[in-house]
Design a protein around this motif. Sequence first.
Motif, PDB file in Angstrom:
ATOM      1  N   VAL A 203       4.438  -3.488  -5.961  1.00 49.25           N
ATOM      2  CA  VAL A 203       3.372  -3.571  -6.952  1.00 49.25           C
ATOM      3  C   VAL A 203       3.398  -4.959  -7.593  1.00 49.25           C
ATOM      4  O   VAL A 203       4.448  -5.419  -8.032  1.00 49.25           O
ATOM      5  CB  VAL A 203       3.549  -2.494  -8.038  1.00 49.25           C
ATOM      6  CG1 VAL A 203       2.449  -2.604  -9.087  1.00 49.25           C
ATOM      7  CG2 VAL A 203       3.556  -1.107  -7.421  1.00 49.25           C
ATOM      8  N   ILE A 204       2.266  -5.628  -7.603  1.00 51.40           N
ATOM      9  CA  ILE A 204       2.179  -6.942  -8.236  1.00 51.40           C
ATOM     10  C   ILE A 204       0.969  -6.986  -9.166  1.00 51.40           C
ATOM     11  O   ILE A 204       0.104  -6.108  -9.107  1.00 51.40           O
ATOM     12  CB  ILE A 204       2.029  -8.087  -7.196  1.00 51.40           C
ATOM     13  CG1 ILE A 204       0.768  -7.887  -6.336  1.00 51.40           C
ATOM     14  CG2 ILE A 204       3.255  -8.188  -6.311  1.00 51.40           C
ATOM     15  CD1 ILE A 204       0.109  -9.158  -5.956  1.00 51.40           C
ATOM     16  N   SER A 205       0.894  -8.014 -10.021  1.00 47.56           N
ATOM     17  CA  SER A 205      -0.325  -8.231 -10.793  1.00 47.56           C
ATOM     18  C   SER A 205      -0.767  -9.664 -10.571  1.00 47.56           C
ATOM     19  O   SER A 205       0.058 -10.565 -10.499  1.00 47.56           O
ATOM     20  CB  SER A 205      -0.080  -7.963 -12.278  1.00 47.56           C
ATOM     21  OG  SER A 205       0.806  -8.920 -12.802  1.00 47.56           O
ATOM     22  N   VAL A 206      -2.075  -9.840 -10.420  1.00 47.39           N
ATOM     23  CA  VAL A 206      -2.614 -11.183 -10.212  1.00 47.39           C
ATOM     24  C   VAL A 206      -2.850 -11.818 -11.576  1.00 47.39           C
ATOM     25  O   VAL A 206      -3.557 -11.263 -12.410  1.00 47.39           O
ATOM     26  CB  VAL A 206      -3.921 -11.125  -9.399  1.00 47.39           C
ATOM     27  CG1 VAL A 206      -4.598 -12.487  -9.354  1.00 47.39           C
ATOM     28  CG2 VAL A 206      -3.630 -10.623  -7.994  1.00 47.39           C
ATOM     29  N   GLU A 207      -2.237 -12.959 -11.817  1.00 48.29           N
ATOM     30  CA  GLU A 207      -2.298 -13.573 -13.147  1.00 48.29           C
ATOM     31  C   GLU A 207      -3.406 -14.609 -13.271  1.00 48.29           C
ATOM     32  O   GLU A 207      -3.809 -14.941 -14.385  1.00 48.29           O
ATOM     33  CB  GLU A 207      -0.943 -14.175 -13.508  1.00 48.29           C
ATOM     34  CG  GLU A 207       0.167 -13.120 -13.640  1.00 48.29           C
ATOM     35  CD  GLU A 207      -0.091 -12.110 -14.764  1.00 48.29           C
ATOM     36  OE1 GLU A 207      -0.389 -12.535 -15.888  1.00 48.29           O
ATOM     37  OE2 GLU A 207       0.001 -10.891 -14.495  1.00 48.29           O
TER      38      GLU A 207
ATOM     39  N   VAL B 246      -4.155  -4.523 -12.062  1.00 47.23           N
ATOM     40  CA  VAL B 246      -2.806  -4.089 -12.418  1.00 47.23           C
ATOM     41  C   VAL B 246      -2.355  -4.771 -13.710  1.00 47.23           C
ATOM     42  O   VAL B 246      -2.497  -5.984 -13.840  1.00 47.23           O
ATOM     43  CB  VAL B 246      -1.807  -4.420 -11.277  1.00 47.23           C
ATOM     44  CG1 VAL B 246      -0.413  -3.907 -11.604  1.00 47.23           C
ATOM     45  CG2 VAL B 246      -2.295  -3.836  -9.956  1.00 47.23           C
TER      46      VAL B 246
ATOM     47  N   PRO C 172      -9.680  -1.985  -8.686  1.00 48.33           N
ATOM     48  CA  PRO C 172      -8.246  -2.215  -8.896  1.00 48.33           C
ATOM     49  C   PRO C 172      -7.932  -3.403  -9.821  1.00 48.33           C
ATOM     50  O   PRO C 172      -8.549  -4.465  -9.731  1.00 48.33           O
ATOM     51  CB  PRO C 172      -7.739  -2.495  -7.469  1.00 48.33           C
ATOM     52  CG  PRO C 172      -8.653  -1.710  -6.597  1.00 48.33           C
ATOM     53  CD  PRO C 172      -9.993  -1.786  -7.253  1.00 48.33           C
TER      54      PRO C 172
ATOM     55  N   TRP D 243      -8.629 -10.544  -7.969  1.00 53.27           N
ATOM     56  CA  TRP D 243      -8.041 -10.052  -9.227  1.00 53.27           C
ATOM     57  C   TRP D 243      -7.441  -8.662  -9.048  1.00 53.27           C
ATOM     58  O   TRP D 243      -6.636  -8.213  -9.860  1.00 53.27           O
ATOM     59  CB  TRP D 243      -9.120  -9.981 -10.326  1.00 53.27           C
ATOM     60  CG  TRP D 243      -9.423 -11.290 -10.976  1.00 53.27           C
ATOM     61  CD1 TRP D 243     -10.531 -12.062 -10.763  1.00 53.27           C
ATOM     62  CD2 TRP D 243      -8.634 -11.966 -11.953  1.00 53.27           C
ATOM     63  NE1 TRP D 243     -10.470 -13.179 -11.538  1.00 53.27           N
ATOM     64  CE2 TRP D 243      -9.318 -13.148 -12.289  1.00 53.27           C
ATOM     65  CE3 TRP D 243      -7.410 -11.696 -12.573  1.00 53.27           C
ATOM     66  CZ2 TRP D 243      -8.828 -14.063 -13.211  1.00 53.27           C
ATOM     67  CZ3 TRP D 243      -6.921 -12.604 -13.499  1.00 53.27           C
ATOM     68  CH2 TRP D 243      -7.621 -13.775 -13.815  1.00 53.27           C
ATOM     69  N   GLY D 244      -7.890  -7.978  -8.039  1.00 57.24           N
ATOM     70  CA  GLY D 244      -7.471  -6.585  -7.845  1.00 57.24           C
ATOM     71  C   GLY D 244      -6.380  -6.399  -6.801  1.00 57.24           C
ATOM     72  O   GLY D 244      -6.050  -5.276  -6.467  1.00 57.24           O
ATOM     73  N   ILE D 245      -5.840  -7.501  -6.288  1.00 55.36           N
ATOM     74  CA  ILE D 245      -4.726  -7.348  -5.328  1.00 55.36           C
ATOM     75  C   ILE D 245      -3.588  -6.672  -6.083  1.00 55.36           C
ATOM     76  O   ILE D 245      -3.111  -7.191  -7.090  1.00 55.36           O
ATOM     77  CB  ILE D 245      -4.284  -8.711  -4.749  1.00 55.36           C
ATOM     78  CG1 ILE D 245      -5.436  -9.340  -3.952  1.00 55.36           C
ATOM     79  CG2 ILE D 245      -3.045  -8.548  -3.865  1.00 55.36           C
ATOM     80  CD1 ILE D 245      -5.151 -10.751  -3.463  1.00 55.36           C
ATOM     81  N   SER D 246      -3.206  -5.496  -5.627  1.00 59.53           N
ATOM     82  CA  SER D 246      -2.222  -4.738  -6.396  1.00 59.53           C
ATOM     83  C   SER D 246      -0.912  -4.561  -5.655  1.00 59.53           C
ATOM     84  O   SER D 246       0.103  -4.225  -6.241  1.00 59.53           O
ATOM     85  CB  SER D 246      -2.795  -3.368  -6.771  1.00 59.53           C
ATOM     86  OG  SER D 246      -3.185  -2.685  -5.602  1.00 59.53           O
ATOM     87  N   ARG D 247      -0.952  -4.786  -4.356  1.00 64.44           N
ATOM     88  CA  ARG D 247       0.278  -4.622  -3.587  1.00 64.44           C
ATOM     89  C   ARG D 247       0.384  -5.736  -2.566  1.00 64.44           C
ATOM     90  O   ARG D 247      -0.618  -6.230  -2.061  1.00 64.44           O
ATOM     91  CB  ARG D 247       0.275  -3.266  -2.866  1.00 64.44           C
ATOM     92  CG  ARG D 247       0.308  -2.118  -3.835  1.00 64.44           C
ATOM     93  CD  ARG D 247       0.408  -0.809  -3.119  1.00 64.44           C
ATOM     94  NE  ARG D 247      -0.743  -0.601  -2.249  1.00 64.44           N
ATOM     95  CZ  ARG D 247      -0.809   0.386  -1.369  1.00 64.44           C
ATOM     96  NH1 ARG D 247       0.193   1.208  -1.217  1.00 64.44           N
ATOM     97  NH2 ARG D 247      -1.872   0.539  -0.630  1.00 64.44           N
TER      98      ARG D 247
ATOM     99  N   TYR E 244      -7.852  -4.058   0.459  1.00 63.49           N
ATOM    100  CA  TYR E 244      -7.876  -2.829  -0.335  1.00 63.49           C
ATOM    101  C   TYR E 244      -8.837  -2.922  -1.528  1.00 63.49           C
ATOM    102  O   TYR E 244      -9.757  -2.104  -1.655  1.00 63.49           O
ATOM    103  CB  TYR E 244      -6.435  -2.471  -0.731  1.00 63.49           C
ATOM    104  CG  TYR E 244      -6.293  -1.373  -1.739  1.00 63.49           C
ATOM    105  CD1 TYR E 244      -6.724  -0.082  -1.465  1.00 63.49           C
ATOM    106  CD2 TYR E 244      -5.724  -1.626  -2.977  1.00 63.49           C
ATOM    107  CE1 TYR E 244      -6.592   0.924  -2.392  1.00 63.49           C
ATOM    108  CE2 TYR E 244      -5.575  -0.626  -3.910  1.00 63.49           C
ATOM    109  CZ  TYR E 244      -6.019   0.647  -3.623  1.00 63.49           C
ATOM    110  OH  TYR E 244      -5.877   1.628  -4.557  1.00 63.49           O
ATOM    111  N   PRO E 245      -8.686  -3.938  -2.391  1.00 59.02           N
ATOM    112  CA  PRO E 245      -9.660  -4.025  -3.496  1.00 59.02           C
ATOM    113  C   PRO E 245     -11.078  -4.340  -3.026  1.00 59.02           C
ATOM    114  O   PRO E 245     -12.041  -3.872  -3.626  1.00 59.02           O
ATOM    115  CB  PRO E 245      -9.114  -5.158  -4.369  1.00 59.02           C
ATOM    116  CG  PRO E 245      -8.175  -5.929  -3.525  1.00 59.02           C
ATOM    117  CD  PRO E 245      -7.618  -4.961  -2.523  1.00 59.02           C
TER     118      PRO E 245
END
Lengths: 314, 201
Positions: free
Chosen positions: B118-122, A260, A258, B107-111, B3-4
């Motif tokens: 829905v989020i993005s890890v920066e 995003v 994953p 890095w893969g946390i998406s929610r 999850y990731p």
Amino acid sequence: MFLSVGVRFEANVEALNMVETAGNYTKHRRVPYLVEEDGKLKTVYVPAISGESLAHAYQWSLVKEALGMNLPVCEDCAKGEFFKSMNKAHLKKKIDPIPDDSKKIEATIIKSCVIEDVGGFLYAEKPPVRRSSAFQVSYALPIKSMALFATAEPQLHARHAQMDAKGKKGNVSEQMIYYVETGTALYGFTFNLDLDAIGVSSLGAGPIVPEEEIRARREASLKALFRMLSSAQFGAKLSRFFPVGGITELTVVVTEHPFVVTSPIYDSYIERTKKRLEVIKEAFREEYFFDSTNEVPEEVLRKAIEYLKEKGYV
Amino acid sequence: MAYPLLHIAGDRTETLEPKRNARSSADRIRPLIEWTTLKVSGKPRVYGSILKINRLHRGSVESAVTSFPMAVMYGESDYTLTLLYLLNDDLIRASEFSVKDFERAAWGISRIGSRESVISVESVELGKGRIMEKEIAETAYAFPLTGKKVQGNGVVQGVIDWKEGIGNYSKARIMVMFYPEGKVKVEGRLRVIDVGEEVVL
Ligand SMILES: [Zn+2]
């Protein structure tokens, strides 16, 4: 493999997501945005399109792609009624009598319907069986730098009827006026698809359908996104309020695990996504696919599908 | 995070023991995480919108008006959440995961959140910390309020104690958390850990 897509699209005078009707006034969905004015926070309302609305459109595209590829779609989903085997009445159409083993229930649903495999389901009876959606979609929101220029504006419409004077009763009117609130904005949204979830049990029972069919289901899921975006068939009121505009930018990323894309509501989202992908490559030796365009979105989607084909994923 | 992390492990299980009391498979990694907390940049605003609820069910229509308060933090500024996971090296070493797996998973946390937006890890940072006893500290990260005196602003909220299990929340214990607005000064018998310029309680 995990696919993440950032989409920016311009929509002028659209009625893609209407929320309620008060008399003859139909309102557009709006969300509060916080803005700072003289050091104080102020709330302004901007037009928005819900993730539910986009998800419905995606699943409807998936119905058509799946049927076109001779993949199974259940009776309810084929009609665009996404009940998702929610109770006995709906599950009985797939299996009767209903077993009391959750793994058997899950396997039956996955085998008989691609939409519930990809879009998840919740059988809310005994035993309850749930499956998270393999795809995730955000709200479509006006991009930040231009959010304050986004508007929702009521448009007046009239409907006329010729009436026989004799037939006219009481206050029956020959003209009816109604308002449709239309939105205008440059929107951004994120769509993710976890390809590894497709055709595989979420109760730890492994693959439910043969590998070949899993690949076909993945392909259908990708094509459905392609078609939904390319045809702009999402949201409501398309027959009279088809948005004027189109996709202005599209970014696609495919990673092993994953990841995003940075939300396209930020102006620097492409650069930021690229930088973050470099970290993934350097630190974790993970290959990735990245492409972005402000010209032909179909080309980028095609390349992403090709990349996954090369990897033997579809 | 689960999850990731489970994605990396190739484990697609999301529900454990579906028959008896179904739990989230996040419960599998829960023992590996000593503590987790977060801080918020900017000030979320809690507002109540009036929603009209209409329910149609086979011919009968119900209608009600409800006020639905929620915190909003989107708009002009770039609001960010900083999540902190405190991992125990020894526990991780004894597990099937490595610290590197946790780093990639971060890095893969998406929610995130109860409705899983829905989020993005920066950015992801990894560091070593040492737990210390203190009587006074300044922090921007959320902490359990019980037994502490706080100077500064923030929001007090009863939340599910995730350490007791994830997924089956009907009987779970509630703990009282303090979510600071900026930094606050805390007094009490504190166990703290340094993270850059500030500490986590
Ligand atoms: Zn179905």
